[in-house]
Design an enzyme around this catalytic site. Structure first.
Site, PDB file in Angstrom:
ATOM      1  N   CYS A 159      59.512  -7.807  39.980  1.00 13.98           N
ATOM      2  CA  CYS A 159      59.674  -8.524  41.515  1.00 13.98           C
ATOM      3  C   CYS A 159      58.970  -9.969  41.509  1.00 13.98           C
ATOM      4  O   CYS A 159      59.201 -10.889  40.608  1.00 13.98           O
ATOM      5  CB  CYS A 159      59.237  -7.637  42.660  1.00 13.98           C
ATOM      6  SG  CYS A 159      59.593  -8.271  44.253  1.00 13.98           S
ATOM      7  N   TYR A 160      57.745 -10.092  42.214  1.00 10.83           N
ATOM      8  CA  TYR A 160      56.825 -11.356  42.028  1.00 10.83           C
ATOM      9  C   TYR A 160      56.591 -11.645  40.709  1.00 10.83           C
ATOM     10  O   TYR A 160      56.554 -12.776  40.233  1.00 10.83           O
ATOM     11  CB  TYR A 160      55.704 -11.373  43.068  1.00 10.83           C
ATOM     12  CG  TYR A 160      54.922 -12.553  42.747  1.00 10.83           C
ATOM     13  CD1 TYR A 160      55.055 -13.711  43.796  1.00 10.83           C
ATOM     14  CD2 TYR A 160      53.670 -12.712  42.274  1.00 10.83           C
ATOM     15  CE1 TYR A 160      54.386 -14.955  43.592  1.00 10.83           C
ATOM     16  CE2 TYR A 160      53.022 -13.776  42.025  1.00 10.83           C
ATOM     17  CZ  TYR A 160      53.195 -14.782  42.546  1.00 10.83           C
ATOM     18  OH  TYR A 160      52.541 -16.146  42.715  1.00 10.83           O
ATOM     19  N   HIS A 205      62.840  -2.908  41.888  1.00 11.68           N
ATOM     20  CA  HIS A 205      61.472  -2.205  41.515  1.00 11.68           C
ATOM     21  C   HIS A 205      61.794  -0.830  40.687  1.00 11.68           C
ATOM     22  O   HIS A 205      62.137   0.140  41.404  1.00 11.68           O
ATOM     23  CB  HIS A 205      60.907  -1.654  42.864  1.00 11.68           C
ATOM     24  CG  HIS A 205      60.065  -2.863  43.589  1.00 11.68           C
ATOM     25  ND1 HIS A 205      58.684  -3.222  43.324  1.00 11.68           N
ATOM     26  CD2 HIS A 205      60.589  -3.875  44.303  1.00 11.68           C
ATOM     27  CE1 HIS A 205      58.445  -4.235  43.751  1.00 11.68           C
ATOM     28  NE2 HIS A 205      59.385  -4.677  44.569  1.00 11.68           N
ATOM     29  N   GLU A 218      59.537   1.227  39.370  1.00 11.89           N
ATOM     30  CA  GLU A 218      58.677   2.277  39.537  1.00 11.89           C
ATOM     31  C   GLU A 218      58.905   3.131  40.750  1.00 11.89           C
ATOM     32  O   GLU A 218      58.315   4.358  40.743  1.00 11.89           O
ATOM     33  CB  GLU A 218      57.176   1.602  39.712  1.00 11.89           C
ATOM     34  CG  GLU A 218      56.951   0.947  41.142  1.00 11.89           C
ATOM     35  CD  GLU A 218      57.496  -0.427  40.992  1.00 11.89           C
ATOM     36  OE1 GLU A 218      58.350  -0.852  40.318  1.00 11.89           O
ATOM     37  OE2 GLU A 218      57.129  -1.193  41.926  1.00 11.89           O
ATOM     38  N   LYS A 251      44.517  10.924  39.516  1.00 14.74           N
ATOM     39  CA  LYS A 251      44.260  12.246  39.984  1.00 14.74           C
ATOM     40  C   LYS A 251      45.069  13.245  39.455  1.00 14.74           C
ATOM     41  O   LYS A 251      44.913  14.509  39.005  1.00 14.74           O
ATOM     42  CB  LYS A 251      44.504  12.408  41.624  1.00 14.74           C
ATOM     43  CG  LYS A 251      44.145  13.550  42.118  1.00 14.74           C
ATOM     44  CD  LYS A 251      42.676  13.808  42.505  1.00 14.74           C
ATOM     45  CE  LYS A 251      42.133  15.021  43.350  1.00 14.74           C
ATOM     46  NZ  LYS A 251      40.632  14.912  43.651  1.00 14.74           N
TER      47      LYS A 251
END
Ligand code: XMP
Length: 511
Positions: A82-83, A169, A171, A367
């Protein structure tokens, strides 16, 4: 053994931690670092690849973060998202333009040309877009590799220079082949070997801790929570008897928790584990206190005080173990500064323990990786998948004054709720769930008698990071079972209500 590394440079986008987690899940270690890292610093850290994340800016904004063209001269593969993709185009002489309107959501994408990034991806699939600017012209030597109807340059790159930019994106789960694209970048462009596994991590850390600690003495505050449990077990694996753990039992824990901590860590794992039985002291300190913040403060201060007494008995130690994890490190300084977790239950410990250095064996882990390390170390699911519990525990789930009787009511109701959630197979879907003892009494009828007893509230939320949360849509049948059991089995409870508030405007805990 040193594992390969990818640097994820953070340009401020909302999915940046997610990108880093995806890379790790693909078996490649990565670090999320500030975007102002210089080419020299990047070169020194010798990554196998670099990812530029998305971000809220336009490359034409005066204060937009930029990159030095020298980064592209290092010969290290780069993927801009993206950016990050617009920045590659802009920096290397392409053109970026404002789209007529922002594009947001799922789009059909067509892969136009074969490239290392497109291996195993069908010609047409669905991707997820969220942008205003877009690349209009690719720099010299680059090719357009995929497009959508409103975004002609959805993927571009130069196979020769190993530089790629992707407008969507990858992800985000809504991008059907996003993970495949990331995998291709890592394995087909960067030459990843997939050496980031929790098995390797454990072996590496144990060796490192052995070397660092040797025969010196280590102290750890064990709360029974996932992070401190995994950190202590890892250090114990490395240095055995040289580790002493202190478990402050403030009498406010959930049903059977103190017993479980002692059984698992002392009896089964054979840790040198000291339990400070301080329940009476905490109850005495909380007598007559109703203000939530005062409760928290009293518990926090007394916790440190009890820990200090135990630490004094042990005397000087060389190291203090803390269960800091990677999101704490990122959030507290964009990956640059080391900050000790400000968790209320461990925050003040460094001040009261006579030690030389802090050891944080989990500070590189997300986590879910901490949980996987726990499993790798042989810890049971009940420990590894334990839901987060606030330091003040049940004290902030009892509205008003904390008393022994009220603790018993909320503890029993909570245990029933937990049992039923587990039985329904929902334990891993619901992020946090617990019972609250409200300060209301209501009229009921049990048998042929009128009762005037306590209202129990059930709270269950879904969340990613506890910053925001939604109330969990627990099936009515499960709620019904919980309600029936609580009103039948818990003394002094005759009504059960379910909290249907999201965060914000409410918080997860009631106090
Ligand atoms: P709230 O209630 O602020 O909670 O929405 C967000 C998350 O933080 C936990 N929490 C705490 N954790 N010490 C902790 O270690 C505390 O004092 C504390 N207060 C809240 C809460 O359980 C939820 O997961």
């Amino acid at each position: 053994m040193q594992h390969q590394k990818v640097l994820v440079l953070d340009f401020g986008g909302q999915y940046n931690q997610l990108i880093a987690r995806r890379v790790r899940d693909l078996g490649v270690y990565c670090e999320l670092l500030s975007c102002d890292l210089s080419a020299e610093e990047i070169g020194r850290s010798a990554p196998i690849g670099i990812i530029f994340t998305g971000g809220p800016n336009s490359v034409y904004d005066e204060n937009a973060p930029r990159v030095s063209p020298e980064i592209f001269a290092l010969g290290i593969p780069v993927l801009g998202i993206c950016y990050g993709a617009q920045l590659i185009a802009y920096t290397l002489g392409g053109k970026v333009a404002h789209a007529p309107s922002s594009e947001y959501g799922k789009r059909e994408i067509s892969f136009l040309k074969e490239s290392p990034l497109s291996e195993g991806i069908p010609e047409k699939s669905v991707c997820w877009m969220s942008h205003t600017d877009l690349v209009q012209e690719v720099p010299a030597g680059f090719e357009v590799l995929a497009s959508t109807e409103s975004c002609p340059v959805a993927l571009f790159g130069s196979a020769e220079r190993n530089l790629y930019g992707v407008q969507f994106h990858p992800e985000v789960v809504h991008s059907e082949y996003g993970n495949k694209l990331l995998e291709n970048f890592l394995y087909r462009v960067c030459g990843a070997k997939g050496d980031w596994t929790m098995k390797n991590f454990v072996a590496e850390q144990v060796a490192r801790l052995k070397e660092k600690i040797g025969n010196k003495r280590v102290l750890c505050a064990m709360s029974g929570g996932v992070d401190s449990a995994v950190a202590a077990t890892l250090v114990h694996r490395a240095v055995g008897e040289n580790l002493t753990c202190v478990f402050v039992d403030h009498g406010l824990l959930r049903k059977n928790e103190p017993e479980e901590v002692m059984r698992v860590f002392k009896e089964e794992l054979g840790m040198r584990l000291i339990k400070a039985d301080a329940g009476e002291r905490f109850l005495a300190a909380l007598k007559g206190v109703t203000d939530p913040e005062r409760k928290r403060r009293i518990i926090g201060e007394l916790f440190i005080c009890v820990f200090e007494e135990e630490a004094k008995k042990i005397g000087k130690v060389d190291f203090l173990v803390q269960g800091t994890i990677y999101p704490d490190v990122i959030e507290s300084g964009k990956g640059k500064s080391a900050v000790i977790k400000s968790h209320h239950n461990v925050g003040g410990l460094p001040d009261v323990v006579d030690f030389q250095e802090i050891v944080e064996p989990l500070r590189d882990l997300f986590k879910d990786e901490v949980r996987r390390v726990g499993t790798e170390l042989g810890l049971a699911d009940e420990i590894v998948w334990r839901q987060p519990c606030p330091g003040p525990a049940l004290a902030i789930r009892i509205m008003g004054e904390v008393t022994r009787e009220k603790l018993e009511i909320v503890r029993d109701a909570d245990a029933i709720f937990r049992e039923e959630i587990a039985r329904a197979g929902l334990a891993r879907d619901v992020w946090q769930y617990f019972a609250v003892l409200t300060d209301s009494k209501t009229v009921g009828v049990q048998g042929d008698f009128r009762t005037y007893e306590n209202v129990i509230a059930l709270r269950a939320v879904t969340s990613v990071d506890a910053m925001t949360a939604d109330w969990a849509r627990i099936p009515f049948e499960v709620l019904e079972r919980v309600s029936t059991r609580i009103t039948n089995e818990v003394k002094h409870a005759n009504r059960v209500v379910y909290d249907i508030t999201s965060k914000p405007p409410a918080t997860i805990e009631w106090e």
